[in-house]
Design a protein around this motif. Structure first.
Motif, short mmCIF file in Angstrom:
data_model
loop_
_atom_site.label_atom_id
_atom_site.label_comp_id
_atom_site.label_asym_id
_atom_site.label_seq_id
_atom_site.Cartn_x
_atom_site.Cartn_y
_atom_site.Cartn_z
N HIS A 73 -8.30 4.29 -6.20
CA HIS A 73 -8.04 6.02 -6.02
C HIS A 73 -8.50 6.55 -7.30
O HIS A 73 -9.11 7.80 -6.76
CB HIS A 73 -6.56 6.01 -5.72
N HIS A 108 -5.21 -0.93 -6.76
CA HIS A 108 -5.37 -0.04 -5.51
C HIS A 108 -5.45 1.38 -6.29
O HIS A 108 -5.97 2.13 -5.82
CB HIS A 108 -4.35 -0.12 -4.38
N HIS A 125 -6.98 9.65 4.17
CA HIS A 125 -6.16 8.80 3.12
C HIS A 125 -6.36 9.21 1.58
O HIS A 125 -5.57 9.43 0.68
CB HIS A 125 -5.92 7.48 3.34
N HIS A 137 1.42 3.70 -3.53
CA HIS A 137 1.31 5.02 -3.52
C HIS A 137 2.80 5.72 -3.53
O HIS A 137 2.70 7.13 -3.63
CB HIS A 137 0.69 5.62 -2.06
N HIS A 170 0.96 -1.23 0.11
CA HIS A 170 0.10 0.02 -0.01
C HIS A 170 1.20 1.19 0.21
O HIS A 170 0.94 1.94 -0.97
CB HIS A 170 -0.93 0.10 1.23
ZN ZN Z 1 -4.49 3.90 -0.84
#
Ligand code: ZN
Ligand code: ST9
Ligand code: ZN
Length: 340
Positions: free
Chosen positions: A136, A132, A276, A100, A95
Protein backbone atom coordinates in the motif's frame (compact mmCIF):
# COMPACT_ATOMS: atom_id res chain seq x y z
CA UNK A 1 -26.71 -7.79 10.15
CA UNK A 2 -27.53 -4.11 9.98
CA UNK A 3 -24.80 -1.53 10.14
CA UNK A 4 -25.44 0.84 13.01
CA UNK A 5 -23.66 4.11 12.15
CA UNK A 6 -23.33 5.20 15.77
CA UNK A 7 -21.18 2.15 16.47
CA UNK A 8 -18.79 3.03 13.70
CA UNK A 9 -15.87 5.35 13.51
CA UNK A 10 -16.21 7.41 10.37
CA UNK A 11 -13.03 8.59 8.73
CA UNK A 12 -13.32 12.35 8.49
CA UNK A 13 -10.29 12.98 6.30
CA UNK A 14 -10.38 12.87 2.54
CA UNK A 15 -8.64 10.18 0.54
CA UNK A 16 -5.58 12.28 -0.15
CA UNK A 17 -4.95 12.67 3.56
CA UNK A 18 -5.68 8.97 4.02
CA UNK A 19 -3.08 8.20 1.38
CA UNK A 20 -0.60 10.58 2.91
CA UNK A 21 -1.10 8.88 6.25
CA UNK A 22 0.06 5.70 4.59
CA UNK A 23 2.43 6.98 1.98
CA UNK A 24 3.81 10.04 3.74
CA UNK A 25 4.53 11.76 0.44
CA UNK A 26 2.69 11.13 -2.84
CA UNK A 27 5.36 12.85 -4.93
CA UNK A 28 7.93 10.46 -3.45
CA UNK A 29 5.77 7.55 -4.67
CA UNK A 30 5.45 9.01 -8.18
CA UNK A 31 9.26 9.47 -8.33
CA UNK A 32 9.82 5.90 -7.09
CA UNK A 33 7.34 4.55 -9.66
CA UNK A 34 9.19 6.33 -12.49
CA UNK A 35 12.54 5.10 -11.16
CA UNK A 36 11.27 1.50 -11.00
CA UNK A 37 10.13 1.67 -14.63
CA UNK A 38 13.58 2.77 -15.83
CA UNK A 39 15.60 -0.34 -15.02
CA UNK A 40 14.83 -4.06 -15.06
CA UNK A 41 15.44 -5.43 -11.56
CA UNK A 42 17.81 -8.37 -11.12
CA UNK A 43 15.78 -11.56 -10.95
CA UNK A 44 17.28 -14.26 -8.75
CA UNK A 45 15.11 -17.37 -9.03
CA UNK A 46 14.55 -19.42 -5.88
CA UNK A 47 14.44 -22.93 -7.39
CA UNK A 48 13.19 -24.55 -4.17
CA UNK A 49 9.99 -22.51 -4.46
CA UNK A 50 9.66 -23.20 -8.20
CA UNK A 51 9.79 -26.98 -7.57
CA UNK A 52 7.44 -26.80 -4.56
CA UNK A 53 4.85 -24.79 -6.50
CA UNK A 54 5.10 -27.14 -9.53
CA UNK A 55 4.54 -30.10 -7.17
CA UNK A 56 1.61 -28.32 -5.53
CA UNK A 57 -0.02 -27.61 -8.91
CA UNK A 58 0.37 -31.22 -10.05
CA UNK A 59 -1.21 -32.36 -6.77
CA UNK A 60 -3.98 -29.77 -7.18
CA UNK A 61 -4.78 -31.01 -10.70
CA UNK A 62 -5.10 -34.57 -9.41
CA UNK A 63 -7.35 -33.19 -6.64
CA UNK A 64 -9.49 -31.29 -9.16
CA UNK A 65 -9.98 -34.48 -11.21
CA UNK A 66 -10.99 -36.39 -8.07
CA UNK A 67 -13.31 -33.61 -6.96
CA UNK A 68 -15.18 -33.68 -10.28
CA UNK A 69 -15.30 -37.46 -10.86
CA UNK A 70 -14.64 -39.37 -7.63
CA UNK A 71 -15.16 -37.41 -4.42
CA UNK A 72 -18.32 -37.58 -2.28
CA UNK A 73 -20.66 -34.58 -2.17
CA UNK A 74 -19.74 -33.98 1.45
CA UNK A 75 -16.08 -33.65 0.44
CA UNK A 76 -17.02 -31.02 -2.16
CA UNK A 77 -18.88 -29.08 0.55
CA UNK A 78 -15.88 -29.50 2.87
CA UNK A 79 -13.52 -28.05 0.23
CA UNK A 80 -15.84 -25.05 -0.19
CA UNK A 81 -16.05 -24.54 3.59
CA UNK A 82 -12.27 -24.73 4.00
CA UNK A 83 -11.70 -22.25 1.17
CA UNK A 84 -14.21 -19.85 2.72
CA UNK A 85 -12.81 -20.15 6.25
CA UNK A 86 -9.15 -19.94 5.18
CA UNK A 87 -9.89 -16.97 2.93
CA UNK A 88 -11.66 -15.19 5.77
CA UNK A 89 -8.64 -15.77 7.96
CA UNK A 90 -6.70 -13.87 5.33
CA UNK A 91 -9.27 -11.17 4.50
CA UNK A 92 -10.84 -10.61 7.93
CA UNK A 93 -7.66 -11.37 9.89
CA UNK A 94 -4.31 -10.72 8.18
CA UNK A 95 -5.75 -8.07 5.87
CA UNK A 96 -8.51 -5.97 7.42
CA UNK A 97 -7.63 -6.44 11.08
CA UNK A 98 -3.86 -6.76 11.32
CA UNK A 99 -2.42 -5.13 8.16
CA UNK A 100 -4.86 -2.18 8.16
CA UNK A 101 -6.25 -1.99 11.71
CA UNK A 102 -9.61 -1.16 10.10
CA UNK A 103 -11.43 -2.53 13.15
CA UNK A 104 -10.60 -3.90 16.60
CA UNK A 105 -11.22 -7.44 17.83
CA UNK A 106 -11.26 -8.98 21.28
CA UNK A 107 -8.99 -11.89 22.24
CA UNK A 108 -11.32 -14.82 21.31
CA UNK A 109 -12.03 -13.30 17.88
CA UNK A 110 -8.31 -12.76 17.27
CA UNK A 111 -7.59 -16.37 18.24
CA UNK A 112 -10.35 -17.57 15.90
CA UNK A 113 -9.01 -15.44 13.03
CA UNK A 114 -5.44 -16.59 13.63
CA UNK A 115 -6.51 -20.27 13.57
CA UNK A 116 -8.56 -19.98 10.37
CA UNK A 117 -5.73 -17.91 8.87
CA UNK A 118 -3.47 -20.93 9.42
CA UNK A 119 -5.77 -22.97 7.12
CA UNK A 120 -4.65 -20.71 4.25
CA UNK A 121 -0.85 -21.09 4.84
CA UNK A 122 0.14 -17.72 3.36
CA UNK A 123 3.11 -17.00 5.62
CA UNK A 124 2.55 -15.96 9.21
CA UNK A 125 0.38 -12.89 9.75
CA UNK A 126 3.26 -10.63 10.80
CA UNK A 127 5.14 -11.33 7.55
CA UNK A 128 1.91 -11.07 5.51
CA UNK A 129 0.98 -7.73 7.07
CA UNK A 130 4.53 -6.35 6.66
CA UNK A 131 4.52 -7.16 2.93
CA UNK A 132 0.99 -5.79 2.57
CA UNK A 133 1.80 -2.50 4.27
CA UNK A 134 4.71 -2.16 1.82
CA UNK A 135 2.30 -2.86 -1.06
CA UNK A 136 0.00 0.00 0.00
CA UNK A 137 2.68 2.45 0.93
CA UNK A 138 4.90 2.01 -2.15
CA UNK A 139 2.42 0.60 -4.72
CA UNK A 140 4.01 -0.34 -8.09
CA UNK A 141 7.52 0.61 -7.05
CA UNK A 142 10.48 -1.68 -6.28
CA UNK A 143 9.46 -1.46 -2.63
CA UNK A 144 6.12 -3.11 -3.47
CA UNK A 145 6.58 -6.90 -3.08
CA UNK A 146 4.28 -7.64 -6.03
CA UNK A 147 4.65 -4.52 -8.17
CA UNK A 148 2.66 -4.66 -11.42
CA UNK A 149 5.57 -2.78 -13.06
CA UNK A 150 7.25 -6.19 -13.26
CA UNK A 151 4.35 -7.75 -15.18
CA UNK A 152 1.15 -9.54 -14.26
CA UNK A 153 2.74 -12.97 -13.74
CA UNK A 154 5.20 -11.40 -11.27
CA UNK A 155 2.33 -9.63 -9.46
CA UNK A 156 0.28 -12.85 -9.38
CA UNK A 157 2.79 -15.46 -8.15
CA UNK A 158 6.18 -14.74 -9.72
CA UNK A 159 7.17 -12.62 -6.72
CA UNK A 160 7.13 -15.74 -4.54
CA UNK A 161 9.57 -17.51 -6.89
CA UNK A 162 12.41 -14.96 -6.73
CA UNK A 163 14.50 -13.11 -4.14
CA UNK A 164 12.89 -9.88 -2.95
CA UNK A 165 14.10 -6.53 -4.28
CA UNK A 166 16.65 -4.75 -2.10
CA UNK A 167 14.46 -1.60 -2.09
CA UNK A 168 11.63 -3.58 -0.47
CA UNK A 169 13.91 -4.66 2.37
CA UNK A 170 15.38 -1.17 2.82
CA UNK A 171 12.04 0.66 2.73
CA UNK A 172 10.14 -2.06 4.62
CA UNK A 173 12.63 -1.84 7.48
CA UNK A 174 11.33 1.70 8.09
CA UNK A 175 7.80 0.49 8.84
CA UNK A 176 6.50 0.54 12.39
CA UNK A 177 5.36 -3.03 13.08
CA UNK A 178 5.31 -2.69 16.87
CA UNK A 179 1.52 -3.24 16.99
CA UNK A 180 1.97 -6.64 15.33
CA UNK A 181 4.83 -7.77 17.60
CA UNK A 182 2.82 -6.61 20.63
CA UNK A 183 -0.07 -8.99 19.88
CA UNK A 184 0.49 -12.30 21.73
CA UNK A 185 -1.85 -14.08 19.31
CA UNK A 186 0.43 -13.18 16.40
CA UNK A 187 3.58 -14.08 18.33
CA UNK A 188 2.03 -17.47 19.18
CA UNK A 189 1.29 -18.07 15.49
CA UNK A 190 4.81 -17.03 14.47
CA UNK A 191 6.49 -19.31 17.06
CA UNK A 192 4.30 -22.30 16.16
CA UNK A 193 3.74 -21.64 12.47
CA UNK A 194 4.82 -24.97 11.00
CA UNK A 195 2.82 -27.16 13.44
CA UNK A 196 -0.19 -24.85 12.98
CA UNK A 197 -0.21 -25.08 9.17
CA UNK A 198 0.61 -28.78 9.41
CA UNK A 199 -2.56 -29.27 11.45
CA UNK A 200 -4.93 -26.68 9.94
CA UNK A 201 -3.89 -26.64 6.27
CA UNK A 202 -3.08 -30.34 5.76
CA UNK A 203 -3.84 -32.79 8.62
CA UNK A 204 -7.39 -31.79 9.71
CA UNK A 205 -8.62 -31.13 6.13
CA UNK A 206 -7.50 -34.68 5.24
CA UNK A 207 -8.57 -36.43 8.45
CA UNK A 208 -12.13 -35.07 8.86
CA UNK A 209 -13.62 -36.46 5.59
CA UNK A 210 -12.03 -39.86 6.33
CA UNK A 211 -13.33 -39.96 9.92
CA UNK A 212 -16.80 -38.48 9.41
CA UNK A 213 -18.10 -39.57 6.00
CA UNK A 214 -15.73 -42.35 4.98
CA UNK A 215 -13.89 -40.56 2.18
CA UNK A 216 -10.68 -42.24 1.02
CA UNK A 217 -7.56 -40.68 2.56
CA UNK A 218 -6.03 -40.37 -0.90
CA UNK A 219 -8.98 -38.35 -2.31
CA UNK A 220 -9.28 -36.36 0.88
CA UNK A 221 -5.62 -35.28 0.81
CA UNK A 222 -5.57 -34.29 -2.85
CA UNK A 223 -8.92 -32.46 -2.84
CA UNK A 224 -9.30 -30.86 0.60
CA UNK A 225 -5.62 -30.17 1.23
CA UNK A 226 -3.73 -29.71 -2.07
CA UNK A 227 -6.46 -28.55 -4.49
CA UNK A 228 -8.17 -26.32 -1.93
CA UNK A 229 -4.86 -24.76 -0.79
CA UNK A 230 -3.84 -24.04 -4.39
CA UNK A 231 -7.28 -22.61 -5.23
CA UNK A 232 -7.25 -20.23 -2.25
CA UNK A 233 -3.73 -19.11 -3.18
CA UNK A 234 -4.79 -18.26 -6.73
CA UNK A 235 -7.92 -16.45 -5.51
CA UNK A 236 -5.70 -14.36 -3.23
CA UNK A 237 -3.06 -13.76 -5.87
CA UNK A 238 -5.78 -12.55 -8.28
CA UNK A 239 -6.19 -9.51 -6.01
CA UNK A 240 -2.57 -8.62 -6.83
CA UNK A 241 -2.90 -9.31 -10.56
CA UNK A 242 -6.50 -9.10 -11.90
CA UNK A 243 -7.50 -6.45 -9.33
CA UNK A 244 -4.63 -4.26 -10.55
CA UNK A 245 -5.52 -4.80 -14.19
CA UNK A 246 -9.12 -5.32 -15.45
CA UNK A 247 -12.13 -3.49 -14.00
CA UNK A 248 -13.64 -0.21 -12.81
CA UNK A 249 -11.72 2.79 -11.45
CA UNK A 250 -14.41 4.99 -9.89
CA UNK A 251 -12.36 6.41 -7.01
CA UNK A 252 -8.85 6.94 -8.39
CA UNK A 253 -8.15 6.47 -12.09
CA UNK A 254 -4.45 7.25 -11.63
CA UNK A 255 -3.90 4.10 -9.59
CA UNK A 256 -3.46 0.61 -11.06
CA UNK A 257 -6.07 -0.91 -8.72
CA UNK A 258 -9.59 -1.66 -10.00
CA UNK A 259 -12.96 -2.83 -8.70
CA UNK A 260 -13.77 -6.24 -10.16
CA UNK A 261 -16.82 -8.38 -9.47
CA UNK A 262 -15.24 -11.79 -10.11
CA UNK A 263 -12.26 -11.36 -7.81
CA UNK A 264 -14.73 -10.33 -5.15
CA UNK A 265 -16.65 -13.57 -5.58
CA UNK A 266 -13.49 -15.71 -5.41
CA UNK A 267 -11.89 -13.73 -2.60
CA UNK A 268 -14.92 -13.44 -0.26
CA UNK A 269 -15.46 -9.71 -0.79
CA UNK A 270 -12.03 -8.26 -1.59
CA UNK A 271 -12.69 -7.24 -5.19
CA UNK A 272 -13.37 -3.54 -4.51
CA UNK A 273 -9.66 -2.88 -4.83
CA UNK A 274 -9.80 0.62 -6.32
CA UNK A 275 -11.95 1.63 -3.35
CA UNK A 276 -9.64 -0.19 -0.95
CA UNK A 277 -6.44 1.48 -2.22
CA UNK A 278 -8.18 4.85 -1.99
CA UNK A 279 -9.70 4.31 1.48
CA UNK A 280 -7.48 1.62 3.03
CA UNK A 281 -8.77 2.03 6.59
CA UNK A 282 -12.38 1.20 5.68
CA UNK A 283 -13.21 -2.24 7.14
CA UNK A 284 -15.65 -2.95 4.29
CA UNK A 285 -12.95 -2.61 1.54
CA UNK A 286 -15.69 -1.74 -0.98
CA UNK A 287 -19.06 -0.01 -1.04
CA UNK A 288 -20.90 -2.75 -2.88
CA UNK A 289 -23.63 -4.59 -1.05
CA UNK A 290 -23.92 -6.89 -4.05
CA UNK A 291 -20.21 -7.69 -4.06
CA UNK A 292 -20.72 -10.78 -1.88
CA UNK A 293 -18.69 -9.22 0.89
CA UNK A 294 -18.75 -12.26 3.17
CA UNK A 295 -15.81 -10.93 5.14
CA UNK A 296 -17.91 -7.92 6.10
CA UNK A 297 -20.68 -10.27 7.23
CA UNK A 298 -18.14 -12.08 9.44
CA UNK A 299 -16.86 -8.83 10.97
CA UNK A 300 -20.42 -7.54 11.52
CA UNK A 301 -21.36 -10.87 13.12
CA UNK A 302 -18.36 -10.45 15.44
CA UNK A 303 -19.66 -6.97 16.30
CA UNK A 304 -23.17 -8.31 16.99
CA UNK A 305 -21.60 -10.82 19.40
CA UNK A 306 -19.55 -8.12 21.12
CA UNK A 307 -16.25 -9.52 19.85
CA UNK A 308 -15.56 -6.72 17.39
CA UNK A 309 -15.69 -2.96 17.86
CA UNK A 310 -14.49 0.31 16.37
CA UNK A 311 -15.20 -0.59 12.74
CA UNK A 312 -13.92 2.25 10.58
CA UNK A 313 -15.89 3.41 7.55
CA UNK A 314 -15.49 6.30 5.13
CA UNK A 315 -18.13 9.03 5.17
CA UNK A 316 -20.24 9.43 2.01
CA UNK A 317 -19.20 13.10 1.69
CA UNK A 318 -15.54 12.05 1.69
CA UNK A 319 -16.14 9.47 -1.06
CA UNK A 320 -18.05 12.05 -3.11
CA UNK A 321 -15.30 14.65 -2.70
CA UNK A 322 -12.67 12.15 -3.78
CA UNK A 323 -14.64 11.14 -6.91
CA UNK A 324 -15.25 14.82 -7.75
CA UNK A 325 -11.57 15.73 -7.35
CA UNK A 326 -10.56 12.88 -9.64
CA UNK A 327 -13.40 13.43 -12.13
CA UNK A 328 -14.67 9.90 -11.55
CA UNK A 329 -18.27 10.66 -10.45
CA UNK A 330 -19.89 9.30 -13.62
CA UNK A 331 -17.82 6.11 -13.43
CA UNK A 332 -18.95 5.58 -9.82
CA UNK A 333 -22.64 6.05 -10.67
CA UNK A 334 -22.32 3.69 -13.66
CA UNK A 335 -20.56 1.03 -11.64
CA UNK A 336 -22.99 1.17 -8.71
CA UNK A 337 -25.93 0.91 -11.14
CA UNK A 338 -24.38 -2.11 -12.80
CA UNK A 339 -23.00 -3.98 -9.82
CA UNK A 340 -25.13 -2.73 -6.95
ZN1 ZN B 1 -4.98 -3.76 1.83
C1 ST9 C 1 1.44 -16.26 -0.16
C2 ST9 C 1 1.23 -14.88 0.27
O1 ST9 C 1 0.88 -16.75 -1.09
C3 ST9 C 1 0.13 -14.24 -0.51
C4 ST9 C 1 -0.01 -12.82 -0.10
C5 ST9 C 1 -0.92 -12.14 -1.05
C6 ST9 C 1 -1.16 -10.75 -0.65
C7 ST9 C 1 -2.41 -10.31 -1.32
C8 ST9 C 1 -2.76 -8.92 -0.97
C9 ST9 C 1 -4.00 -8.56 -1.70
C10 ST9 C 1 -4.96 -7.68 -0.98
C11 ST9 C 1 -5.59 -8.29 0.19
C12 ST9 C 1 -6.79 -9.05 -0.10
C13 ST9 C 1 -6.76 -10.36 0.56
C14 ST9 C 1 -7.51 -11.33 -0.30
C15 ST9 C 1 -7.56 -12.72 0.26
C16 ST9 C 1 -8.44 -13.55 -0.57
C17 ST9 C 1 -8.58 -14.91 -0.14
C18 ST9 C 1 -9.24 -15.80 -1.18
N1 ST9 C 1 9.90 -5.37 4.74
O2 ST9 C 1 11.25 -13.17 2.57
P1 ST9 C 1 12.72 -13.28 2.75
C19 ST9 C 1 13.81 -8.65 4.90
S1 ST9 C 1 2.55 -17.18 0.76
C20 ST9 C 1 11.06 -5.30 5.40
O3 ST9 C 1 13.28 -14.61 3.08
P2 ST9 C 1 14.21 -13.41 0.27
C21 ST9 C 1 13.71 -9.11 6.34
O4 ST9 C 1 14.86 -8.73 7.03
C22 ST9 C 1 2.52 -18.77 0.07
N2 ST9 C 1 11.99 -6.26 5.35
O5 ST9 C 1 13.44 -12.65 1.45
C23 ST9 C 1 13.65 -10.62 6.14
O6 ST9 C 1 14.03 -11.34 7.31
P3 ST9 C 1 12.89 -11.58 8.45
C24 ST9 C 1 3.34 -19.74 0.90
C25 ST9 C 1 11.75 -7.33 4.60
O7 ST9 C 1 15.37 -14.17 0.76
C26 ST9 C 1 14.68 -10.81 5.05
O8 ST9 C 1 14.46 -9.68 4.17
N3 ST9 C 1 4.63 -19.21 1.23
C27 ST9 C 1 10.55 -7.46 3.88
O9 ST9 C 1 14.44 -12.39 -0.79
C28 ST9 C 1 14.53 -12.09 4.28
O10 ST9 C 1 13.14 -12.22 3.86
C29 ST9 C 1 5.65 -19.20 0.38
O11 ST9 C 1 5.55 -19.65 -0.74
C30 ST9 C 1 9.60 -6.43 3.97
N4 ST9 C 1 8.43 -6.46 3.33
O12 ST9 C 1 13.15 -14.49 -0.21
C31 ST9 C 1 6.93 -18.58 0.89
N5 ST9 C 1 10.58 -8.63 3.24
O13 ST9 C 1 11.66 -12.12 7.75
C32 ST9 C 1 7.38 -17.69 -0.15
C33 ST9 C 1 11.74 -9.20 3.53
O14 ST9 C 1 13.55 -12.58 9.33
N6 ST9 C 1 8.42 -16.77 0.29
N7 ST9 C 1 12.48 -8.42 4.35
O15 ST9 C 1 12.64 -10.26 9.09
C34 ST9 C 1 9.74 -17.03 0.21
O16 ST9 C 1 10.19 -18.16 0.02
C35 ST9 C 1 10.65 -15.86 0.31
O17 ST9 C 1 10.01 -14.80 0.98
C36 ST9 C 1 11.08 -15.35 -1.13
C37 ST9 C 1 12.00 -14.12 -0.96
C38 ST9 C 1 11.83 -16.43 -1.86
C39 ST9 C 1 9.87 -14.92 -1.93
ZN1 ZN D 1 -3.38 -3.84 -4.28
Amino acid sequence: FQIIPSQMTQIKVDALITKQFLAADLSEIRAMQEESKKHAPRTEIVWRNVFLFIALHIGALIGLYQLVFQAKWATLAWVFLLHTLGSMGVTGGAHRLWAHRSYKARFPMRVFLMLINSIAFQNDIIEWARDHRCHHKWTDTDADPHSTNRGMFFAHMGWLLVKKHEQLKVQGAKLDLSDLYADPVLMFQRKNYLPLVGIFCFALPTFIPVAFWGESAFISFYTAALFRYCFTLHATWCINSVSHWIGWQPYDHQASSVDNLWTSVAAVGEGGHNYHHTFPQDYRTSEHAGFLNWTRVLIDTGAALGLVYDRKTTAEEVIQRQCKNYGCEAERVKMLQKLG
